[in-house]
Write a protein that holds these residues in place. Structure first.
Motif, PDB file in Angstrom:
ATOM      1  N   ASN A  61      29.041   6.763  70.277  1.00  0.00           N
ATOM      2  CA  ASN A  61      29.057   7.339  68.922  1.00  0.00           C
ATOM      3  C   ASN A  61      27.717   7.122  68.220  1.00  0.00           C
ATOM      4  OD1 ASN A  61      29.239   4.633  68.265  1.00  0.00           O
ATOM      5  ND2 ASN A  61      30.814   4.901  66.697  1.00  0.00           N
ATOM      6  N   ALA A  62      26.803   6.369  68.857  1.00  0.00           N
ATOM      7  CA  ALA A  62      25.481   6.154  68.269  1.00  0.00           C
ATOM      8  C   ALA A  62      24.438   7.074  68.921  1.00  0.00           C
ATOM      9  CB  ALA A  62      25.069   4.704  68.447  1.00  0.00           C
ATOM     10  N   PRO A  82      33.166   4.185  70.841  1.00  0.00           N
ATOM     11  CA  PRO A  82      32.635   3.368  69.737  1.00  0.00           C
ATOM     12  C   PRO A  82      31.583   2.399  70.264  1.00  0.00           C
ATOM     13  CG  PRO A  82      35.039   3.328  69.770  1.00  0.00           C
ATOM     14  CD  PRO A  82      34.607   3.964  71.037  1.00  0.00           C
ATOM     15  N   PHE A  83      30.471   2.360  69.601  1.00  0.00           N
ATOM     16  CA  PHE A  83      29.337   1.602  70.085  1.00  0.00           C
ATOM     17  C   PHE A  83      28.703   0.932  68.886  1.00  0.00           C
ATOM     18  CE2 PHE A  83      25.239   1.266  72.331  1.00  0.00           C
ATOM     19  CZ  PHE A  83      25.725   0.851  73.550  1.00  0.00           C
ATOM     20  N   THR A  84      28.790  -0.394  68.842  1.00  0.00           N
ATOM     21  CA  THR A  84      28.371  -1.065  67.609  1.00  0.00           C
ATOM     22  C   THR A  84      26.866  -1.262  67.532  1.00  0.00           C
ATOM     23  OG1 THR A  84      29.081  -3.019  68.753  1.00  0.00           O
ATOM     24  CG2 THR A  84      30.477  -2.262  66.962  1.00  0.00           C
TER      25      THR A  84
HETATM   26  C1  LIG Z   1      30.550   3.574  66.114  1.00  0.00           C
HETATM   27  O1  LIG Z   1      31.799   2.926  66.135  1.00  0.00           O
HETATM   28  C2  LIG Z   1      31.787   1.564  65.731  1.00  0.00           C
HETATM   29  C3  LIG Z   1      33.173   0.964  65.946  1.00  0.00           C
HETATM   30  O2  LIG Z   1      34.163   1.770  65.400  1.00  0.00           O
HETATM   31  C4  LIG Z   1      31.317   1.484  64.281  1.00  0.00           C
HETATM   32  O3  LIG Z   1      31.260   0.125  63.884  1.00  0.00           O
HETATM   33  C5  LIG Z   1      29.939   2.109  64.180  1.00  0.00           C
HETATM   34  O4  LIG Z   1      29.514   2.128  62.838  1.00  0.00           O
HETATM   35  C6  LIG Z   1      29.946   3.544  64.716  1.00  0.00           C
HETATM   36  N1  LIG Z   1      28.590   4.022  64.737  1.00  0.00           N
HETATM   37  C7  LIG Z   1      28.236   5.230  64.293  1.00  0.00           C
HETATM   38  C8  LIG Z   1      26.808   5.578  64.343  1.00  0.00           C
HETATM   39  O5  LIG Z   1      29.059   6.024  63.858  1.00  0.00           O
END
Ligand SMILES: *[C@@H]1O[C@H](CO)[C@@H](O)[C@H](O)[C@H]1NC(C)=O
Ligand SMILES: *[C@@H]1O[C@H](CO)[C@@H](O)[C@H](O)[C@H]1NC(C)=O
Length: 531
Positions: A61-62, A82-84
């Protein structure tokens, strides 16, 4: 949604069954790689969607460059993992800086590869986190297991795709430009690369090498192997643990059914390859479409002088003020009009003949009849568009395979290279005048273009054919060389050589001993006779 999709598939099936024989609508899982890698793979994906196949893409997700969100359709599902941690843009900048500040010379060779290996570890760590995020997510894994995928498509520079495919029990196909030292292609894919005439990746050599070049090439292969072995080696434990049996990254990658390599013989130097390697460079190239009205007017206003298209790629957003002014000043001295894709600050020396754009329709511009030259960083996607349309190039390579790519184009007589670090205004202006006014560059570019166009089957059709082939037959094992079952000394026949050498040595030894014996006896008889 689902029923509409199956209905369309059914229609397609019927249509194909009537007209073309049996067809097949497959389900494909994608493990993508960022940047230009994604752009290229997406072309294959879109063509397969057109043919009725459906896709699931696993994306962090990043993600920085992969943007299928907007394009989501019934045939194109995206699963955001999900990628922190942020995908480190600093990593990309680090790699660019490394190349710009420490071009590998004879003296800095070792240092360079060490540093590259170190930076690559950051990239690997990120990939491992992404891999963990998928493999340990039981809900996701169960969903993937239950989806009945027919194939996984991946780029081996981002490991884990092959691991996922093995875990799901599905065949996989690779799309790849190159790996450092061709480590993955050579050791895992078993493609032969004789160092006497196959230049190592990142060596900037061509296929015609002097003795000194061959020394450099030979050393390059082994040095890069050494540095990147530890880099890829990290994964062996990980893969063994994930699969619950001792294995290596390479062994798992070696299970790839087909390797689609993103180059072709207009770009590559002729070299040996295997039947499960298909060279599909330029698959994204297309005839030019009309330009936006405002842009077309600007292009037409250049008259007989024509235009120059200029981009340093999607990874480099801004240059230092000094650099951008050097470039802008060189461009301002030319009679051509220039379209420059650039997101940085507008340089003070920008001439009235130059326009800056956030984005340009690069392929359509390169295919415009008024385009005279292309200034490029040397990414393979852009080079292929220039080859396709027969446009001579000025290369300003910056990092990764770009120096190699430009070295290929220079060797084929279709480009002039300018050094980014030492470039003066006059150097860039001279290089542009050379490729525009010395007709040999245009002629050579057109020659490459003819090779690219004149193929029995177009590269995109070949890529699609092999992916569909693997889905239809659940693999392409008939193309797999037995080299995968050999140890390194068996592969090089070292055990056979050692055996033959021992036999020969034994025979020679016995003969020698016999001779010695005979001589002694003869000597004794002669002595007795004398007495
Ligand atoms: C990706 O998912 C994680 C866990 O849900 C969240 O903490 C993080 O902010 C998300 N990153 C983006 C860029 O959306
Ligand atoms: C054009 O370029 C070629 C290749 O670099 C060179 O051999 C030739 O002399 C050049 N011709 C002119 C007229 O400068």
């Amino acid at each position: 949604m689902k029923t509409a999709s199956s209905k369309k598939c059914l229609q397609l099936l019927l249509f194909q069954a009537v007209l073309l024989g049996p067809a097949f609508c497959g389900k494909i899982l994608v493990w993508p790689t960022e940047g230009s890698h994604w752009l290229n793979m997406n072309v294959i994906i879109q063509e397969l969607i057109r043919r009725g196949h459906s896709f699931t893409i696993l994306v962090s997700n990043a993600t920085l460059y992969i943007e299928p969100r907007a394009k989501a359709t019934e045939k194109f599902e995206t699963y955001y993992v999900p990628f922190t941690k942020d995908v480190p843009e600093t990593l990309i900048n680090g790699i660019v800086d490394l190349w710009l500040n420490n071009r590998p010379t004879v003296l800095t060779f070792w240092q360079f590869y060490k540093e590259l290996g170190r930076l690559s570890v950051g990239w690997q760590e990120m990939n491992k986190m992404m891999c963990d995020a998928v493999l340990t997510n039981q809900e996701l894994m169960a969903r993937l297991q239950g989806s009945g995928f027919d194939l996984l498509l991946s780029d081996p520079v981002t490991p884990c795709g092959e691991l996922l495919a093995v875990k799901l029990g599905i065949p996989f196909v690779y799309s790849l430009r190159f790996s450092p030292a061709f480590t993955l292609e050579r050791h895992c894919g078993k493609i032969p690369t004789p160092p006497s005439y196959t230049p190592a990746a990142l060596s900037e050599l061509t296929d015609r090498m002097s003795f000194g070049d061959r020394v450099k090439n030979f050393v390059s292969y082994h040095l890069q192997d050494y540095v990147f072995q530890s880099y890829w080696g990290h994964w062996d434990m990980y893969y063994s643990k994930a699969l619950g049996k001792p294995t290596t990254l390479c062994e798992t990658m070696g299970k790839a059914e087909i390797w689609l390599i993103r180059t072709y013989w207009d770009f590559e130097f002729p070299r040996p390859f295997l039947p499960n390697f298909e060279f599909v460079g330029g698959l994204h190239c297309q005839p030019a479409k009309p330009l936006p009205k405002e842009m077309e007017e600007f292009v037409q206003s250049s008259g007989e002088h024509g235009v120059i298209v200029f981009t340093l790629g999607s990874m480099v957003h801004s240059l230092s003020d000094e650099k951008s002014n050097v470039i802008a000043k060189a461009l301002s001295q030319l009679p051509q009009k220039v379209l420059w894709r650039y997101k940085g600050k507008k340089p003070e020396t920008l001439g009235s003949n130059t326009r800056i754009y956030d984005w340009i329709p690069q392929n359509d511009l390169l295919g415009h009849p008024l385009t005279k030259a292309f200034i490029t960083h040397g990414g393979t996607n852009g080079l292929y568009e220039a080859i396709y349309h027969g446009i001579p190039m000025v290369g300003i390579p910056m990092f990764a395979d770009q120096h190699d790519n430009i070295a290929h184009m220079v060797a084929k007589g279709a480009a002039v290279q300018v050094d980014f670090n030492t470039m003066k205004t006059q150097d860039l202006a001279d290089a542009l005048n050379t490729v525009i006014y010395n007709s040999t560059y245009k002629e050579n570019a057109l020659k490459l273009s003819k090779i690219q166009h004149d193929q029995p089957v177009k590269p995109l059709d070949r890529a699609v054919f092999w992916i569909e082939f693997v889905m239809r037959h659940k693999g392409a094992k008939h193309l797999r060389p037995a080299a995968h079952h050999l140890t390194w000394y068996q592969y090089h026949s070292l055990d056979v050589l050692a055996f033959l050498f021992t036999c020969t040595a034994t025979v020679v030894f016995i003969l020698f001993k016999c001779c010695l014996c005979c001589c002694r006896r003869c000597g004794r008889i002669a002595k007795r006779k004398k007495e």
